[in-house]
Write a protein that holds these residues in place. Structure first.
Motif, PDB file in Angstrom:
ATOM      1  N   CYS A  12      39.757  30.909  44.874  1.00 14.65           N
ATOM      2  CA  CYS A  12      39.113  32.152  44.433  1.00 14.65           C
ATOM      3  C   CYS A  12      40.023  33.358  44.642  1.00 14.65           C
ATOM      4  N   ALA A  13      39.658  34.443  43.985  1.00 11.44           N
ATOM      5  CA  ALA A  13      40.432  35.677  44.081  1.00 11.44           C
ATOM      6  C   ALA A  13      40.383  36.266  45.488  1.00 11.44           C
ATOM      7  N   SER A  14      39.288  36.056  46.180  1.00 15.18           N
ATOM      8  CA  SER A  14      39.163  36.556  47.546  1.00 15.18           C
ATOM      9  C   SER A  14      40.192  35.896  48.463  1.00 15.18           C
ATOM     10  N   CYS A  15      40.346  34.594  48.333  1.00 13.69           N
ATOM     11  CA  CYS A  15      41.349  33.879  49.134  1.00 13.69           C
ATOM     12  C   CYS A  15      42.757  34.327  48.755  1.00 13.69           C
ATOM     13  N   ALA A  17      43.642  37.275  47.738  1.00 13.95           N
ATOM     14  CA  ALA A  17      43.840  38.585  48.358  1.00 13.95           C
ATOM     15  C   ALA A  17      44.132  38.443  49.856  1.00 13.95           C
ATOM     16  N   LYS A  18      43.414  37.552  50.518  1.00 14.01           N
ATOM     17  CA  LYS A  18      43.643  37.327  51.951  1.00 14.01           C
ATOM     18  C   LYS A  18      45.038  36.767  52.203  1.00 14.01           C
ATOM     19  N   GLU A  20      47.678  37.203  50.283  1.00  8.78           N
ATOM     20  CA  GLU A  20      48.625  38.292  50.028  1.00  8.78           C
ATOM     21  C   GLU A  20      48.746  39.214  51.238  1.00  8.78           C
ATOM     22  N   PHE A  36      46.024  35.483  41.249  1.00  7.63           N
ATOM     23  CA  PHE A  36      45.069  34.381  41.226  1.00  7.63           C
ATOM     24  C   PHE A  36      45.080  33.631  39.904  1.00  7.63           C
ATOM     25  N   ILE A  64      44.079  30.090  55.810  1.00  9.27           N
ATOM     26  CA  ILE A  64      43.097  30.744  54.941  1.00  9.27           C
ATOM     27  C   ILE A  64      42.469  29.754  53.971  1.00  9.27           C
ATOM     28  N   GLU A  65      43.290  28.903  53.385  1.00  6.91           N
ATOM     29  CA  GLU A  65      42.834  27.962  52.354  1.00  6.91           C
ATOM     30  C   GLU A  65      43.508  26.605  52.593  1.00  6.91           C
TER      31      GLU A  65
END
Length: 73
Positions: A12-15, A17-18, A20, A36, A64-65
């Protein structure tokens, strides 16, 4: 020097961003950007620091992922 990695299985885009934010905090990284839509991480660092920085980036991404697989392009 600029480095590009493919982030396979980025969810996802949230991951993105995290990731980055985390990569930009690593000492020696001049700048980092995660897109993303293309699932790519691009960062700039001195060539002399790349061997030290790359494992730190992988550790940050996995924290994070965990399912993301990094592949250098």
């Amino acid at each position: 020097m600029k480095y590009v990695y493919k982030l396979n299985n980025l969810c996802c885009a949230s991951c993105a961003a995290k990731i980055e934010i985390a990569v930009n905090k690593i000492e020696g990284v001049v700048s980092a950007k995660v897109i993303f839509m293309t699932q790519r991480l691009t960062f700039e660092a001195d060539e002399a620091d790349s061997g030290r920085i790359e494992p730190m980036i992988e550790k940050a991404v996995k924290r994070i992922e965990p399912d993301v697989k990094l592949r250098r392009e």
